[in-house]
Motif scaffolding. Structure first.
Motif, PDB file in Angstrom:
ATOM      1  N   ILE A 391     -18.290 103.021  64.001  1.00 58.86           N
ATOM      2  CA  ILE A 391     -18.813 102.507  65.272  1.00 58.86           C
ATOM      3  C   ILE A 391     -20.297 102.772  65.433  1.00 58.86           C
ATOM      4  CG2 ILE A 391     -16.607 102.881  66.414  1.00 58.86           C
ATOM      5  CD1 ILE A 391     -17.975 105.265  67.878  1.00 58.86           C
ATOM      6  N   PHE A 392     -20.919 103.462  64.480  1.00 60.46           N
ATOM      7  CA  PHE A 392     -22.257 103.969  64.741  1.00 60.46           C
ATOM      8  C   PHE A 392     -23.375 102.955  64.545  1.00 60.46           C
ATOM      9  CE2 PHE A 392     -20.152 108.110  64.458  1.00 60.46           C
ATOM     10  CZ  PHE A 392     -20.579 108.605  65.674  1.00 60.46           C
ATOM     11  N   ASN A 393     -23.071 101.806  64.018  1.00 59.56           N
ATOM     12  CA  ASN A 393     -24.065 100.745  64.062  1.00 59.56           C
ATOM     13  C   ASN A 393     -23.716  99.879  65.263  1.00 59.56           C
ATOM     14  OD1 ASN A 393     -25.759  98.585  63.761  1.00 59.56           O
ATOM     15  ND2 ASN A 393     -25.496  98.431  61.550  1.00 59.56           N
ATOM     16  N   PHE A 394     -24.379 100.130  66.386  1.00 61.76           N
ATOM     17  CA  PHE A 394     -24.024  99.435  67.619  1.00 61.76           C
ATOM     18  C   PHE A 394     -24.408  97.962  67.599  1.00 61.76           C
ATOM     19  CE2 PHE A 394     -23.835 103.322  70.662  1.00 61.76           C
ATOM     20  CZ  PHE A 394     -22.723 103.767  69.965  1.00 61.76           C
ATOM     21  N   ASP A 395     -25.144  97.536  66.569  1.00 58.50           N
ATOM     22  CA  ASP A 395     -25.397  96.106  66.430  1.00 58.50           C
ATOM     23  C   ASP A 395     -24.120  95.359  66.066  1.00 58.50           C
ATOM     24  OD1 ASP A 395     -28.106  96.348  66.964  1.00 58.50           O
ATOM     25  OD2 ASP A 395     -28.606  96.748  64.882  1.00 58.50           O
ATOM     26  N   GLY A 396     -23.193  96.036  65.412  1.00 58.13           N
ATOM     27  CA  GLY A 396     -21.945  95.400  65.011  1.00 58.13           C
ATOM     28  C   GLY A 396     -21.516  95.841  63.632  1.00 58.13           C
ATOM     29  N   PHE A 397     -20.219  96.078  63.451  1.00 57.29           N
ATOM     30  CA  PHE A 397     -19.685  96.570  62.190  1.00 57.29           C
ATOM     31  C   PHE A 397     -19.412  95.407  61.232  1.00 57.29           C
ATOM     32  CE2 PHE A 397     -16.013  97.567  59.487  1.00 57.29           C
ATOM     33  CZ  PHE A 397     -16.511  98.678  58.819  1.00 57.29           C
ATOM     34  N   LEU A 398     -19.797  95.568  59.987  1.00 54.25           N
ATOM     35  CA  LEU A 398     -19.540  94.583  58.945  1.00 54.25           C
ATOM     36  C   LEU A 398     -18.683  95.198  57.856  1.00 54.25           C
ATOM     37  CD1 LEU A 398     -23.111  93.065  58.429  1.00 54.25           C
ATOM     38  CD2 LEU A 398     -21.265  92.133  59.836  1.00 54.25           C
ATOM     39  N   GLY A 399     -17.651  94.485  57.445  1.00 51.78           N
ATOM     40  CA  GLY A 399     -16.867  94.893  56.293  1.00 51.78           C
ATOM     41  C   GLY A 399     -17.396  94.240  55.031  1.00 51.78           C
ATOM     42  N   ASP A 400     -16.902  94.683  53.895  1.00 48.98           N
ATOM     43  CA  ASP A 400     -17.325  94.114  52.612  1.00 48.98           C
ATOM     44  C   ASP A 400     -16.173  93.468  51.852  1.00 48.98           C
ATOM     45  OD1 ASP A 400     -16.131  96.613  52.110  1.00 48.98           O
ATOM     46  OD2 ASP A 400     -17.281  96.905  50.263  1.00 48.98           O
ATOM     47  N   LEU A 401     -14.985  93.415  52.475  1.00 52.92           N
ATOM     48  CA  LEU A 401     -13.830  92.757  51.866  1.00 52.92           C
ATOM     49  C   LEU A 401     -13.514  91.505  52.678  1.00 52.92           C
ATOM     50  CD1 LEU A 401     -11.522  95.870  51.295  1.00 52.92           C
ATOM     51  CD2 LEU A 401     -12.979  94.732  49.594  1.00 52.92           C
ATOM     52  N   MET A 402     -13.637  90.348  52.070  1.00 53.02           N
ATOM     53  CA  MET A 402     -13.426  89.077  52.760  1.00 53.02           C
ATOM     54  C   MET A 402     -11.947  88.719  52.731  1.00 53.02           C
ATOM     55  SD  MET A 402     -15.014  86.682  54.378  1.00 53.02           S
ATOM     56  CE  MET A 402     -14.578  85.054  54.979  1.00 53.02           C
ATOM     57  N   MET A 403     -11.389  88.479  53.924  1.00 50.31           N
ATOM     58  CA  MET A 403      -9.953  88.252  54.053  1.00 50.31           C
ATOM     59  C   MET A 403      -9.642  86.856  54.620  1.00 50.31           C
ATOM     60  SD  MET A 403      -8.508  91.202  53.232  1.00 50.31           S
ATOM     61  CE  MET A 403      -9.106  92.873  52.937  1.00 50.31           C
ATOM     62  N   ALA A 404      -8.561  86.276  54.135  1.00 50.17           N
ATOM     63  CA  ALA A 404      -7.968  85.079  54.723  1.00 50.17           C
ATOM     64  C   ALA A 404      -6.502  85.391  54.954  1.00 50.17           C
ATOM     65  CB  ALA A 404      -8.126  83.873  53.798  1.00 50.17           C
ATOM     66  N   ASN A 405      -6.099  85.441  56.214  1.00 47.06           N
ATOM     67  CA  ASN A 405      -4.745  85.861  56.599  1.00 47.06           C
ATOM     68  C   ASN A 405      -4.411  87.249  56.050  1.00 47.06           C
ATOM     69  OD1 ASN A 405      -4.361  83.593  58.115  1.00 47.06           O
ATOM     70  ND2 ASN A 405      -3.018  82.553  56.655  1.00 47.06           N
ATOM     71  N   LEU A 406      -5.398  88.153  56.151  1.00 47.48           N
ATOM     72  CA  LEU A 406      -5.278  89.548  55.726  1.00 47.48           C
ATOM     73  C   LEU A 406      -4.974  89.676  54.234  1.00 47.48           C
ATOM     74  CD1 LEU A 406      -3.484  91.256  58.751  1.00 47.48           C
ATOM     75  CD2 LEU A 406      -5.936  91.125  58.241  1.00 47.48           C
ATOM     76  N   ALA A 407      -5.414  88.687  53.460  1.00 47.53           N
ATOM     77  CA  ALA A 407      -5.299  88.743  51.999  1.00 47.53           C
ATOM     78  C   ALA A 407      -6.705  88.671  51.411  1.00 47.53           C
ATOM     79  CB  ALA A 407      -4.444  87.596  51.468  1.00 47.53           C
ATOM     80  N   TYR A 408      -6.974  89.509  50.418  1.00 56.13           N
ATOM     81  CA  TYR A 408      -8.301  89.568  49.812  1.00 56.13           C
ATOM     82  C   TYR A 408      -8.512  88.399  48.855  1.00 56.13           C
ATOM     83  CZ  TYR A 408     -12.145  91.077  46.826  1.00 56.13           C
ATOM     84  OH  TYR A 408     -13.318  91.128  46.118  1.00 56.13           O
ATOM     85  N   LYS A 409      -9.429  87.513  49.213  1.00 57.09           N
ATOM     86  CA  LYS A 409      -9.849  86.375  48.389  1.00 57.09           C
ATOM     87  C   LYS A 409      -8.660  85.727  47.661  1.00 57.09           C
ATOM     88  CE  LYS A 409     -14.680  87.715  47.773  1.00 57.09           C
ATOM     89  NZ  LYS A 409     -15.785  87.954  46.820  1.00 57.09           N
ATOM     90  N   PRO A 410      -7.763  85.087  48.401  1.00 56.39           N
ATOM     91  CA  PRO A 410      -6.551  84.531  47.800  1.00 56.39           C
ATOM     92  C   PRO A 410      -6.724  83.077  47.350  1.00 56.39           C
ATOM     93  CG  PRO A 410      -6.440  84.341  50.166  1.00 56.39           C
ATOM     94  CD  PRO A 410      -7.770  84.979  49.863  1.00 56.39           C
ATOM     95  N   TYR A 411      -5.647  82.535  46.773  1.00 51.78           N
ATOM     96  CA  TYR A 411      -5.587  81.103  46.464  1.00 51.78           C
ATOM     97  C   TYR A 411      -4.484  80.465  47.302  1.00 51.78           C
ATOM     98  CZ  TYR A 411      -1.486  82.170  43.522  1.00 51.78           C
ATOM     99  OH  TYR A 411      -0.264  82.588  43.073  1.00 51.78           O
ATOM    100  N   PHE A 412      -4.530  79.119  47.392  1.00 45.70           N
ATOM    101  CA  PHE A 412      -3.524  78.397  48.174  1.00 45.70           C
ATOM    102  C   PHE A 412      -3.318  77.033  47.534  1.00 45.70           C
ATOM    103  CE2 PHE A 412      -2.171  75.724  51.817  1.00 45.70           C
ATOM    104  CZ  PHE A 412      -1.092  76.466  52.257  1.00 45.70           C
ATOM    105  N   TYR A 413      -2.056  76.696  47.246  1.00 43.92           N
ATOM    106  CA  TYR A 413      -1.738  75.397  46.662  1.00 43.92           C
ATOM    107  C   TYR A 413      -1.764  74.300  47.723  1.00 43.92           C
ATOM    108  CZ  TYR A 413      -0.295  77.322  42.154  1.00 43.92           C
ATOM    109  OH  TYR A 413      -0.287  77.929  40.928  1.00 43.92           O
ATOM    110  N   VAL A 414      -2.345  73.147  47.363  1.00 43.78           N
ATOM    111  CA  VAL A 414      -2.355  71.983  48.250  1.00 43.78           C
ATOM    112  C   VAL A 414      -1.889  70.764  47.468  1.00 43.78           C
ATOM    113  CG1 VAL A 414      -4.167  72.829  49.791  1.00 43.78           C
ATOM    114  CG2 VAL A 414      -4.811  71.547  47.737  1.00 43.78           C
TER     115      VAL A 414
END
Length: 732
Positions: A391-414
């Motif tokens: 919480i100590f960067n009051f400008d806003g917290f940034l993560g370094d793991l990019m998630m889609a539906n709480l999955a790390y950099k996944p694939y999806f069939y279309v």
């Protein structure tokens, strides 16, 4: 923000030690052992509310040898690679009969005694329901719109999911077997999250999805099953919660007011009537089929209200006062699709009303085969792989793991056809800017909870602020079997203030950005030797871009104009230990003082049945603020004072307004149908938690609230009410 991948071992050690030192303070603060005022007095915080630049504490102070700033250690991947796990679809919440709930829901709060978690987790006698008691917090419209569907959820710590329900007939397109337990982790190679680190609906991943339709009121019973001890939180987050149905059009008692939180051992019944706005005054005889809902048999149930107020993509999340960022980051967030006669989720019914957006045909409404919810967010972990927050960067917290539906950099069939993707930015402070890796066009059909008046074809979407939703149609029909296309994030952050730079597609794909969340984050894998059946609308035909027009407000006189300026240097004029917040951020109302948040202070009180014009001003050029106004949607009149600066994708109804650095936005809203106390705040939730929030009241009987409603003060033993701590002179 994060250390370079070329950081020396010494830098890594010092950065990790600094993080551990900060985590000790975060833990003490989250558990109530110290206050922000204590940290200010001790010199840990500066007078401006930031983290003191001290060696061994700040991630931005050079080490003893005068080398470059240490930065924050990156999250370990434990061998996880990009695009080697499937993206799960959201997990459907079960819709049940009202009779399945025990005890039976009632209009006013249930005050039957039960055991509630008190101080240090000691059980005390308190009311069964955490909703404030009495007539002011009784459900509005209970007799007019009695609940027809019950949804019951338990907020709890992480556990495996044994009944995953993606809501599609075939699971082959997501490569996840529902017969196998889904573990509470972000990637199969990453550790399971502990029940103290990750808090979700049901305690499980993937994130949840609720489906509702107009004319079918929902009783959402939310149980607080979080740990009884406030200290059982892995060092951040608070075990008291309040559920905000983001942009729901219903009474304030079901809005998730930040001060209406409840405790472990209690539940809260939220009544979501799911009605079209203006139902009391427009189309009251329910004769217009455009203002309607699927009847379950291919037809339409006509409803009162304004069809131009139809909404589609919502979400709901925690709104605990001063802890929203930590609790949402821990996982208290879910998506919510609303279905109507216009947007019914069946692409084949061609009745002249249904917009036939990509979805499927198996059911009368709510098909998800080609309608995919995607919750975007960034996360970070410690060296043990457990979710970490700072919480100590009051400008806003940034993560370094990019998630889609709480999955790390996944694939999806279309398949080879059109899809609708409902993107939600559920981050704490990160903005996104989305593109396809081959630069192919996308059709944006929605912004926030609403379909646009006219769809927009874009090769890159606009910056997506926190809590914004972008509904996008992507056509995969011209790709061959086996083609791989990626979603790419072009928005580069160096801190939580704002987007530092919007990269070109080639720059984002180069891999040279220092921001770990820039670049490819979701892989679409096309399969099918022939094009799939597609009954959805063809946007290339004449008129194919028209969707839902805005309501015409020109004949409604403007009763009042207000200006809200969002900035730093806030002062706190009240001292209630529960309702007031201390932090660097605040809001000026109509040229007054920059004030820190106090949910006992009323800053505005529009008159029910009127229209107002509000101008939202960014008081500083170094930050971007996505501002959310609860309850009523607005139409954007101008950016930076100019109507011509409003882009096509912002010309529909909205509920989140990105101010942009040094910018302003002017909106118009009408107030009607329901009443109570609502909020307005920055949806960079770190800003919100550190005092960038205000309360406004709406009298359900039509008057301006000259005497503000009493403020609820929740305690395990029951809610008490106090007179408002303050009322701004310009509020009425």
């Amino acid at each position: 923000m994060y250390l370079s991948t070329q950081a020396s071992p010494q830098q890594l050690r010092q950065a990790e030690q600094a993080r551990r030192n900060r985590q000790d303070i975060v833990k003490a603060l989250s558990q109530g052992q110290v206050s922000r005022r204590d940290l200010l007095r001790w010199g840990v915080f500066t007078a401006g509310g930031g983290l003191a630049l001290k060696n061994g504490l700040s991630p931005f102070v050079g080490n003893a040898y005068g080398e470059i700033p240490t930065g924050v250690p990156r999250s370990p991947l434990f061998g996880a690679a990009s695009f080697d796990m499937p993206m799960p679809r959201c997990d459907l919440m079960e819709r049940k009969s009202l009779s399945s709930l025990t005890p039976t829901p009632q209009q006013a709060a249930n005050t039957t005694p039960t055991k509630v978690a008190g101080p240090d987790g000691i059980l005390v006698d308190g009311p069964m329901e955490g909703r404030p008691p009495g007539p002011i917090w009784a459900h509005q419209g209970w007799g007019l719109f009695p609940p027809k569907v019950a949804v019951e959820q338990w907020q709890k710590g992480a556990e495996s999911c044994f009944d995953y329900r993606p809501g599609v007939n075939s699971y082959s397109n997501c490569d996840i077997d529902p017969a196998v337990a889904v573990k509470p982790c972000f990637h199969p190679r990453m550790p399971n999250q502990s029940e103290q680190a990750l808090w979700t609906f049901g305690g499980t991943v993937p994130p949840k999805l609720l489906q509702g339709r107009y004319g079918e009121p929902i009783l959402f019973r939310h149980h607080n099953a979080l740990p009884a001890k406030v200290s059982a939180n892995a060092g951040f987050g608070r075990n008291t919660i309040s559920t905000h149905e983001h942009n729901g059009h219903h009474g304030a008692e079901s809005d998730g007011f930040t001060g209406a939180f409840f405790f472990p051992g209690q539940y809260y019944d939220y009544h979501w009537p799911i009605v079209h706005a203006g139902f009391r005054t427009i189309n009251t005889n329910a004769t217009d089929p455009r203002c309607g809902a699927p009847d379950g048999n291919g037809g339409i149930t006509k409803l009162p209200g304004d069809w131009r107020e139809t909404m589609s993509t919502h979400w709901f999340h925690d709104h605990m006062f001063s802890f929203t960022s930590q609790n949402v980051y821990k996982g208290i967030a879910a998506m919510f699709n609303l279905y109507s006669s216009l947007d019914r989720g069946n692409e084949a019914i061609n009745d002249g009303v249904n917009l036939r957006l990509p979805s499927g045909t198996a059911k009368d409404w709510g098909n998800l085969e080609y309608d995919v919810n995607i919750m975007l967010c960034d996360k970070a972990s410690g060296q043990d792989g457990q979710l970490a927050f700072d919480i100590f960067n009051f400008d806003g917290f940034l993560g370094d793991l990019m998630m889609a539906n709480l999955a790390y950099k996944p694939y999806f069939y279309v398949e080879r056809r059109k899809y609708r993707f409902r993107f939600l930015n559920a981050s704490v402070a990160r903005f996104f800017k989305l593109s396809l890796s081959n630069g192919a066009p996308m059709i944006q059909i929605g912004n926030d909870g609403n379909l646009l008046p006219r769809a927009v074809q874009l090769s890159q979407l606009d910056e997506m602020g926190i809590a914004e939703r972008f509904d996008v149609v992507i056509d995969f029909s011209n790709y061959s079997d086996g083609t791989k296309i990626h979603m790419v994030n072009l928005a580069e952050h160096s801190d939580g203030r704002r987007v530092a730079k919007n990269l070109s597609l080639s720059e984002a794909l180069s891999g040279r950005s220092d921001d770990p969340c820039v670049g490819k984050f979701l892989e679409f894998r096309v399969r099918g030797t022939t094009r799939a059946v597609d009954n959805s609308r063809d946007f290339s035909k004449p008129g194919g871009m028209d969707l839902i027009p805005n309501p015409d407000l020109s004949k409604i006189p403007v009763a009042r104009q207000r200006t809200f300026e969002w900035g730093r240097g806030a002062s706190q004029t009240t001292k209630d230990p529960v309702s007031s917040a201390l932090g660097p951020w605040g809001v000026k109302v109509d040229g007054g003082a920059m004030l820190a948040a106090d949910f006992g202070r009323t800053s505005a009180a529009p008159k029910n049945g009127t229209r107002e014009i509000w101008t939202l001003v960014n008081g500083g050029g170094g930050w971007d603020h996505p501002i959310h106004i609860h309850f009523e949607e607005g139409q954007v009149l101008a950016r930076d004072g100019s109507a011509s600066k409003v882009p096509p994708w912002e010309r529909g109804r909205k509920d989140v307004y990105r101010l942009r650095p040094g910018g302003s936005i002017t909106i118009t809203m009408q107030f009607r149908d329901w009443g109570g106390m609502f909020m307005e705040h920055c949806h960079n939730t770190v800003h919100e938690d550190n005092a960038m929030l205000l309360r406004w009241d709406l009298d359900r009987n039509g008057a301006a609230v000259l005497n503000p409603l009493p403020t609820p003060i929740p305690k395990p033993t029951g809610v008490t009410f106090l007179p408002p701590t303050d009322r701004l002179p310009t509020a009425g």
